[in-house]
Design a protein around this motif. Structure first.
Motif, PDB file in Angstrom:
ATOM      1  N   GLY A  91     -37.536 -22.575  -0.893  1.00  0.00           N
ATOM      2  CA  GLY A  91     -36.637 -22.092   0.146  1.00  0.00           C
ATOM      3  C   GLY A  91     -35.861 -23.178   0.839  1.00  0.00           C
ATOM      4  N   GLY A  92     -35.649 -24.323   0.187  1.00  0.00           N
ATOM      5  CA  GLY A  92     -34.931 -25.439   0.792  1.00  0.00           C
ATOM      6  C   GLY A  92     -35.779 -26.299   1.700  1.00  0.00           C
ATOM      7  N   ALA A  93     -37.071 -26.043   1.746  1.00  0.00           N
ATOM      8  CA  ALA A  93     -37.971 -26.804   2.619  1.00  0.00           C
ATOM      9  C   ALA A  93     -38.823 -27.765   1.795  1.00  0.00           C
ATOM     10  CB  ALA A  93     -38.880 -25.862   3.394  1.00  0.00           C
ATOM     11  N   SER A  94     -39.206 -28.859   2.421  1.00  0.00           N
ATOM     12  CA  SER A  94     -40.109 -29.802   1.776  1.00  0.00           C
ATOM     13  C   SER A  94     -41.008 -30.441   2.832  1.00  0.00           C
ATOM     14  CB  SER A  94     -39.336 -30.880   1.015  1.00  0.00           C
ATOM     15  OG  SER A  94     -38.540 -31.639   1.905  1.00  0.00           O
ATOM     16  N   ILE A  95     -42.131 -30.948   2.395  1.00  0.00           N
ATOM     17  CA  ILE A  95     -43.026 -31.707   3.267  1.00  0.00           C
ATOM     18  C   ILE A  95     -42.966 -33.159   2.825  1.00  0.00           C
ATOM     19  CG2 ILE A  95     -44.543 -29.792   3.859  1.00  0.00           C
ATOM     20  CD1 ILE A  95     -46.485 -30.770   1.724  1.00  0.00           C
ATOM     21  N   PHE A  96     -43.174 -34.077   3.746  1.00  0.00           N
ATOM     22  CA  PHE A  96     -43.080 -35.487   3.399  1.00  0.00           C
ATOM     23  C   PHE A  96     -44.087 -36.315   4.187  1.00  0.00           C
ATOM     24  CE2 PHE A  96     -40.257 -34.989   7.012  1.00  0.00           C
ATOM     25  CZ  PHE A  96     -40.539 -36.096   7.785  1.00  0.00           C
ATOM     26  N   ALA A  97     -44.376 -37.470   3.624  1.00  0.00           N
ATOM     27  CA  ALA A  97     -45.193 -38.484   4.296  1.00  0.00           C
ATOM     28  C   ALA A  97     -44.555 -39.835   4.005  1.00  0.00           C
ATOM     29  CB  ALA A  97     -46.631 -38.454   3.802  1.00  0.00           C
ATOM     30  N   GLU A  98     -44.477 -40.664   5.025  1.00  0.00           N
ATOM     31  CA  GLU A  98     -43.887 -41.991   4.877  1.00  0.00           C
ATOM     32  C   GLU A  98     -44.758 -43.023   5.583  1.00  0.00           C
ATOM     33  OE1 GLU A  98     -39.925 -41.919   6.445  1.00  0.00           O
ATOM     34  OE2 GLU A  98     -39.264 -40.384   5.052  1.00  0.00           O
ATOM     35  N   SER A 117     -46.417 -51.293  12.028  1.00  0.00           N
ATOM     36  CA  SER A 117     -46.608 -50.262  11.012  1.00  0.00           C
ATOM     37  C   SER A 117     -46.265 -48.908  11.606  1.00  0.00           C
ATOM     38  CB  SER A 117     -48.058 -50.221  10.517  1.00  0.00           C
ATOM     39  OG  SER A 117     -48.380 -51.401   9.845  1.00  0.00           O
ATOM     40  N   SER A 118     -45.788 -48.020  10.765  1.00  0.00           N
ATOM     41  CA  SER A 118     -45.528 -46.657  11.229  1.00  0.00           C
ATOM     42  C   SER A 118     -45.866 -45.671  10.122  1.00  0.00           C
ATOM     43  CB  SER A 118     -44.069 -46.489  11.669  1.00  0.00           C
ATOM     44  OG  SER A 118     -43.208 -46.691  10.572  1.00  0.00           O
ATOM     45  N   VAL A 119     -46.283 -44.481  10.545  1.00  0.00           N
ATOM     46  CA  VAL A 119     -46.595 -43.394   9.619  1.00  0.00           C
ATOM     47  C   VAL A 119     -45.865 -42.160  10.133  1.00  0.00           C
ATOM     48  CG1 VAL A 119     -48.411 -41.899   8.716  1.00  0.00           C
ATOM     49  CG2 VAL A 119     -48.864 -44.335   9.048  1.00  0.00           C
ATOM     50  N   ALA A 120     -45.226 -41.447   9.215  1.00  0.00           N
ATOM     51  CA  ALA A 120     -44.548 -40.204   9.575  1.00  0.00           C
ATOM     52  C   ALA A 120     -44.963 -39.114   8.597  1.00  0.00           C
ATOM     53  CB  ALA A 120     -43.040 -40.382   9.536  1.00  0.00           C
ATOM     54  N   VAL A 121     -45.255 -37.943   9.121  1.00  0.00           N
ATOM     55  CA  VAL A 121     -45.585 -36.787   8.307  1.00  0.00           C
ATOM     56  C   VAL A 121     -44.790 -35.631   8.884  1.00  0.00           C
ATOM     57  CG1 VAL A 121     -47.418 -35.224   7.547  1.00  0.00           C
ATOM     58  CG2 VAL A 121     -47.913 -37.659   7.855  1.00  0.00           C
ATOM     59  N   GLY A 122     -44.142 -34.865   8.013  1.00  0.00           N
ATOM     60  CA  GLY A 122     -43.349 -33.772   8.563  1.00  0.00           C
ATOM     61  C   GLY A 122     -42.806 -32.827   7.520  1.00  0.00           C
ATOM     62  N   THR A 123     -41.921 -31.980   7.978  1.00  0.00           N
ATOM     63  CA  THR A 123     -41.271 -30.981   7.139  1.00  0.00           C
ATOM     64  C   THR A 123     -39.770 -31.112   7.348  1.00  0.00           C
ATOM     65  OG1 THR A 123     -43.114 -29.473   7.455  1.00  0.00           O
ATOM     66  CG2 THR A 123     -41.079 -28.513   6.681  1.00  0.00           C
ATOM     67  N   SER A 124     -39.013 -30.978   6.270  1.00  0.00           N
ATOM     68  CA  SER A 124     -37.564 -30.948   6.396  1.00  0.00           C
ATOM     69  C   SER A 124     -37.044 -29.679   5.744  1.00  0.00           C
ATOM     70  CB  SER A 124     -36.934 -32.185   5.755  1.00  0.00           C
ATOM     71  OG  SER A 124     -37.127 -32.180   4.364  1.00  0.00           O
ATOM     72  N   VAL A 125     -35.963 -29.160   6.308  1.00  0.00           N
ATOM     73  CA  VAL A 125     -35.366 -27.923   5.806  1.00  0.00           C
ATOM     74  C   VAL A 125     -33.892 -28.165   5.567  1.00  0.00           C
ATOM     75  CG1 VAL A 125     -34.923 -25.487   6.289  1.00  0.00           C
ATOM     76  CG2 VAL A 125     -37.035 -26.534   7.096  1.00  0.00           C
ATOM     77  N   SER A 126     -33.396 -27.767   4.388  1.00  0.00           N
ATOM     78  CA  SER A 126     -31.980 -27.889   4.061  1.00  0.00           C
ATOM     79  C   SER A 126     -31.379 -26.493   3.980  1.00  0.00           C
ATOM     80  CB  SER A 126     -31.813 -28.586   2.710  1.00  0.00           C
ATOM     81  OG  SER A 126     -32.360 -29.880   2.759  1.00  0.00           O
ATOM     82  N   PHE A 127     -30.170 -26.358   4.522  1.00  0.00           N
ATOM     83  CA  PHE A 127     -29.488 -25.072   4.480  1.00  0.00           C
ATOM     84  C   PHE A 127     -28.337 -25.131   3.517  1.00  0.00           C
ATOM     85  CE2 PHE A 127     -31.443 -25.293   8.668  1.00  0.00           C
ATOM     86  CZ  PHE A 127     -32.130 -24.095   8.690  1.00  0.00           C
TER      87      PHE A 127
END
Length: 127
Positions: A91-98, A117-127
């Motif tokens: 559905g145009g969505a993804s999960i990510f970790a960096e 150091s940094s850590v990012a975890v999240g969800t992105s949505v494309s329309f």
């Protein structure tokens, strides 16, 4: 693909040169990229070099990227390491970790930490 470039400047008797190259090629089911840049000349504050290596691939549907960059400019040495993972969930969505780690004299102002150091975890949505 291979790209190489060089430039020189003579500004009022001050001579400086910049040279760089980048190579991108397929390796083991992914893409490997290697780059290097150097500067030299009469302006000591801008002399130095940077190099980087990055690899990206797909593992089980997830996109994985690994990267390393090293810098040595004006006697400040630093490095950056990146790890990224992204997985489409439809559905145009993804999960990510960096994950990113920076170290060295060029990371922060004098007197501050030279490691971050940094850590990012999240969800992105494309329309």
């Amino acid at each position: 693909s291979l790209t190489v470039a060089s430039s020189s400047v003579d500004a009022n008797g001050t001579n400086d040169t910049a040279t760089g190259g980048a190579l991108t090629m397929p390796v083991s089911g992914g893409t490997l990229s290697v780059g290097i840049a150097t500067t030299s000349g009469d302006t000591a504050a801008t002399e130095g070099e940077a190099y980087s290596v990055a690899y990206s691939t797909t593992i089980g549907g997830a996109t994985v990227g690994l990267g390393y960059t090293g810098y040595d400019a004006n006697n400040n040495t630093s490095s950056k390491t990146d790890v990224t993972i992204s997985q489409s969930i439809g559905g145009g969505a993804s999960i990510f970790a960096e994950y990113r780690n920076l170290t060295g004299a060029g990371v922060a102002a004098e007197g501050n930490s030279t490691s971050e150091s940094s850590v990012a975890v999240g969800t992105s949505v494309s329309f």
